[in-house]
Design a protein around this motif. Structure first.
Motif, PDB file in Angstrom:
ATOM      1  N   HIS A 176       0.957  -1.139  -0.013  1.00  0.00           N
ATOM      2  CA  HIS A 176       0.157   0.030   0.042  1.00  0.00           C
ATOM      3  C   HIS A 176       0.773   1.314  -0.071  1.00  0.00           C
ATOM      4  O   HIS A 176       0.470   2.172  -0.847  1.00  0.00           O
ATOM      5  CB  HIS A 176      -1.090   0.046   1.155  1.00  0.00           C
ATOM      6  N   TRP A 177       1.866   1.351   0.662  1.00  0.00           N
ATOM      7  CA  TRP A 177       2.760   2.268   0.996  1.00  0.00           C
ATOM      8  C   TRP A 177       3.568   2.588  -0.356  1.00  0.00           C
ATOM      9  O   TRP A 177       3.893   3.808  -0.948  1.00  0.00           O
ATOM     10  CB  TRP A 177       3.535   2.226   2.008  1.00  0.00           C
ATOM     11  N   ARG A 178       4.010   1.595  -1.040  1.00  0.00           N
ATOM     12  CA  ARG A 178       4.753   1.721  -2.263  1.00  0.00           C
ATOM     13  C   ARG A 178       3.719   2.386  -3.313  1.00  0.00           C
ATOM     14  O   ARG A 178       4.356   3.254  -4.032  1.00  0.00           O
ATOM     15  CB  ARG A 178       5.013   0.059  -2.702  1.00  0.00           C
ATOM     16  N   LYS A 179       2.542   2.221  -3.366  1.00  0.00           N
ATOM     17  CA  LYS A 179       1.519   2.738  -4.327  1.00  0.00           C
ATOM     18  C   LYS A 179       1.363   4.124  -4.092  1.00  0.00           C
ATOM     19  O   LYS A 179       1.139   4.846  -4.767  1.00  0.00           O
ATOM     20  CB  LYS A 179       0.283   1.634  -4.411  1.00  0.00           C
ATOM     21  N   VAL A 180       1.272   4.292  -2.716  1.00  0.00           N
ATOM     22  CA  VAL A 180       0.891   5.744  -2.218  1.00  0.00           C
ATOM     23  C   VAL A 180       2.118   6.660  -2.882  1.00  0.00           C
ATOM     24  O   VAL A 180       1.850   7.689  -3.388  1.00  0.00           O
ATOM     25  CB  VAL A 180       0.695   5.715  -0.768  1.00  0.00           C
ATOM     26  N   LEU A 181       3.216   6.014  -2.543  1.00  0.00           N
ATOM     27  CA  LEU A 181       4.528   6.977  -2.616  1.00  0.00           C
ATOM     28  C   LEU A 181       4.657   7.129  -4.226  1.00  0.00           C
ATOM     29  O   LEU A 181       5.217   8.023  -4.753  1.00  0.00           O
ATOM     30  CB  LEU A 181       5.794   6.433  -2.062  1.00  0.00           C
ATOM     31  N   LEU A 182       4.280   5.909  -5.019  1.00  0.00           N
ATOM     32  CA  LEU A 182       4.474   6.082  -6.309  1.00  0.00           C
ATOM     33  C   LEU A 182       3.686   7.287  -6.991  1.00  0.00           C
ATOM     34  O   LEU A 182       3.769   8.124  -7.887  1.00  0.00           O
ATOM     35  CB  LEU A 182       4.212   4.778  -7.141  1.00  0.00           C
ATOM     36  N   ARG A 183       2.360   7.321  -6.540  1.00  0.00           N
ATOM     37  CA  ARG A 183       1.378   8.361  -6.940  1.00  0.00           C
ATOM     38  C   ARG A 183       1.849   9.880  -6.423  1.00  0.00           C
ATOM     39  O   ARG A 183       1.783  10.733  -7.262  1.00  0.00           O
ATOM     40  CB  ARG A 183      -0.064   8.073  -6.444  1.00  0.00           C
ATOM     41  N   ILE A 184       2.459  10.047  -5.192  1.00  0.00           N
ATOM     42  CA  ILE A 184       2.794  11.036  -4.634  1.00  0.00           C
ATOM     43  C   ILE A 184       4.110  11.565  -5.772  1.00  0.00           C
ATOM     44  O   ILE A 184       4.148  12.776  -5.851  1.00  0.00           O
ATOM     45  CB  ILE A 184       3.360  11.079  -3.328  1.00  0.00           C
ATOM     46  N   LEU A 185       5.054  10.747  -6.086  1.00  0.00           N
ATOM     47  CA  LEU A 185       6.271  11.069  -6.764  1.00  0.00           C
ATOM     48  C   LEU A 185       5.672  11.747  -8.212  1.00  0.00           C
ATOM     49  O   LEU A 185       6.131  12.364  -8.822  1.00  0.00           O
ATOM     50  CB  LEU A 185       6.948   9.714  -7.026  1.00  0.00           C
ATOM     51  N   PHE A 186       4.613  10.917  -8.796  1.00  0.00           N
ATOM     52  CA  PHE A 186       4.219  11.565 -10.104  1.00  0.00           C
ATOM     53  C   PHE A 186       3.538  12.618 -10.006  1.00  0.00           C
ATOM     54  O   PHE A 186       3.450  13.676 -10.809  1.00  0.00           O
ATOM     55  CB  PHE A 186       3.097  10.255 -10.658  1.00  0.00           C
TER      56      PHE A 186
END
Length: 540
Positions: A132-142
């Motif tokens: 879940h945190w991987r997906k959250v950080l990926l969206r924040i990064l984009f």
């Protein structure tokens, strides 16, 4: 730690002899990792771990899985008697405690690999949370990447979701939460106070920006090193906080895509406090060293015409040439052309007066929304623009707006003079409409300057093209010089004819005003017909 050991086992370096020597000159050897059986077969001691910091060896499985205190230094504080190491290892690996611990370890590793441990439910939940945190950080990064690419401000005056003035970053997070279940779950946790570390704060934004910048810079430096040779462009300008900043741009040949092309890459701003040639040179040299770029591979320098940059004695280009004679210096062609036109205009009082009138017309309308509306009601084409202070070629836009709409702008000025209640503004508009714009000399000047600046702006843009070559640039400048030469011969007469047509349209007398003759006291020996005291006409 267990995950690492399951996947890879204890980390060891077999390439060198480790540690410090003892009083007999012995040290730990990587040969201890291997055990030779009586039949000559070699067996790996995967349980043996060496601590370089402590300069001791340990039995990893006994230290990890021991029950209470186990005999022997290998399972406790470590063993460092290198003279007796081999015999001690043989003794330890044949012991009952070690065999039991090894068996337990093999069984544990097998269950970990098959996910059959007693805490497998907790491990599954942990893996879900991690994903879940991987997906959250990926969206924040984009989101960070999008805002940075489009040069959009991140933050507002508030740093909380679903509150006013919280900025573009949190605004995009709120928009994604409407459609994306991952971000929606994350935002719900924040609003319900289920988590405190949400990775949406300013410090995380800055960290992600810096990480992206470092990755991009690293990729650029990689391409520069592959090309080996490069050129630098420097430009200094103060920022909003009055801190002098120097932009660093690298030119290099990029062959990563299979075809060769010249790339221009911006590497960042350098804070400089010493703007002398030596100070700027030191800043450039230190930055190239930090980027791991060899200044001996520098093959070109490009600066503006400031003495601290181009100076032949104390300028940056001279400092670089003293280290690397092959770093050819080339002044910015567009900047040189700009300075030429600037000096040409400053040397002529008529030119200064003309551009003063252009700016006064713009200021009269721009200082009030009501006056600007009057202007818009009278013109339908190009709107007025302020005079740029640096790019003289761009002044053609300011001149063009008046050149093609003279009658309309004059009518707008007369309406301002009639309707504006402020005496100074009304008087200024009246003066511009009835004196300056009705002056035949101004009509001739605006035609001449429009044609000159159009030619200069065209050449200036050509000099800044990405695929511009130096021989083409020379030909372009020669063409501009040829234009000026021909304009001296026939351009003025054509400008007169054009001004007369405009004067006829505006019902203006198409003649130059007769100027008052300045009387000067004659010196001894001067006659009435002395050419030194004969004033020139306005047309001359």
């Amino acid at each position: 730690m267990i995950d690492i050991l399951v996947q890879k086992g204890p980390k060891r370096d077999l390439s060198i002899e480790h540690g410090r020597t003892d009083k007999f000159g012995r040290r730990f050897s990587a040969l201890a990792y291997t055990r030779v059986l009586s039949n000559g077969e070699k067996c790996d001691r995967e349980w043996l771990v060496y601590s370089k910091e402590l300069d001791k060896v340990f039995c990893f499985c006994c230290k990890l899985l021991r029950k209470g205190h186990v005999r022997g230094q290998l399972a406790n504080d470590g063993f460092s008697d290198w003279h007796h190491l081999i015999s001690r290892l043989k003794e330890h690996e044949n012991g009952r405690e070690h065999v039991t611990n090894m068996s337990t370890w093999y069984d544990l590793r097998l269950r970990l690999e098959k996910n059959q441990t007693i805490d497998k439910v907790a491990q599954q939940e942990l893996e879900k949370e991690r994903e879940h945190w991987r997906k959250v950080l990926l969206r924040i990064l984009f989101i960070v990447k999008f805002l940075a690419e489009h040069n959009i401000a991140f933050r507002g005056s508030n740093s909380k979701v679903y509150q006013d003035s919280n900025g573009n970053f949190l605004g995009l997070v709120q928009v994604l939460a409407e459609f994306d279940p991952v971000i929606k779950k994350h935002v719900d946790r924040i609003t319900n106070d289920k988590i405190r570390d949400h990775y949406l704060g300013p410090s995380i934004q800055n960290e992600l920006i810096n990480l992206l910048a470092a990755a991009i810079r690293s990729e650029i430096i990689k391409k520069v090193k592959e090309a080996k040779y490069f050129s630098v462009l420097l430009e200094c300008t103060p920022d909003a906080s009055h801190q002098e900043q120097m932009s660093l741009i690298i030119w290099y040949v990029d062959a990563s895509s299979g075809s060769f092309c010249i790339e221009e890459s911006f590497l960042g701003f350098l804070d400089v406090n010493d703007t002398t040639g030596q100070g700027l040179f030191d800043a450039l040299k230190n930055e190239l060293e930090s980027l791991d770029l060899d200044i001996d591979n520098l093959r070109g320098q490009g600066y503006d015409n400031g003495s601290n940059m181009k100076g032949i004695h104390k300028g940056v280009q001279n400092k670089v040439l003293k280290i690397n004679r092959r770093a050819f210096y080339s002044a910015c062609g567009s900047h040189s052309l700009n300075l030429t036109i600037c000096d040409m205009a400053k040397s002529c009082r008529k030119a200064s007066d003309f551009f003063g009138i252009i700016q006064r017309i713009y200021t009269t309308f721009a200082n009030s929304t009501k006056r600007w509306q009057i202007l818009k009601n009278n013109i339908s084409g190009v709107t007025l623009k302020s005079l740029p202070s640096t790019r003289w070629g761009s002044r053609v836009d300011s001149v063009k707006a008046i050149r093609i709409q003279l009658p309309e702008i004059r009518e707008a000025l007369l309406q301002v003079a009639e309707n504006d209640k402020e005496p100074s503004t009304s008087s200024e508009a009246q003066s511009l409409a009835e004196n300056d714009l009705c002056d035949f000399e101004f009509l001739v000047s605006i035609i001449i300057w429009y044609e000159i600046l159009s030619a200069v702006n065209l050449i200036s843009k050509e000099l800044q093209l990405k695929d511009m070559l130096i021989d083409i640039a020379i030909e372009s400048v020669k063409g501009l010089i040829s234009f000026f030469t021909k304009y001296r011969e026939s351009g003025f007469s054509k400008a007169l004819e054009g001004a007369k047509e405009i004067a006829k349209e505006m019902d203006i007398n198409p003649e130059f005003r007769t100027k008052r003759k300045i009387k000067r006291k004659r010196q001894f020996g001067e006659g009435a017909d002395d050419p030194s005291i004969v004033s020139q006409s306005a047309q001359e």
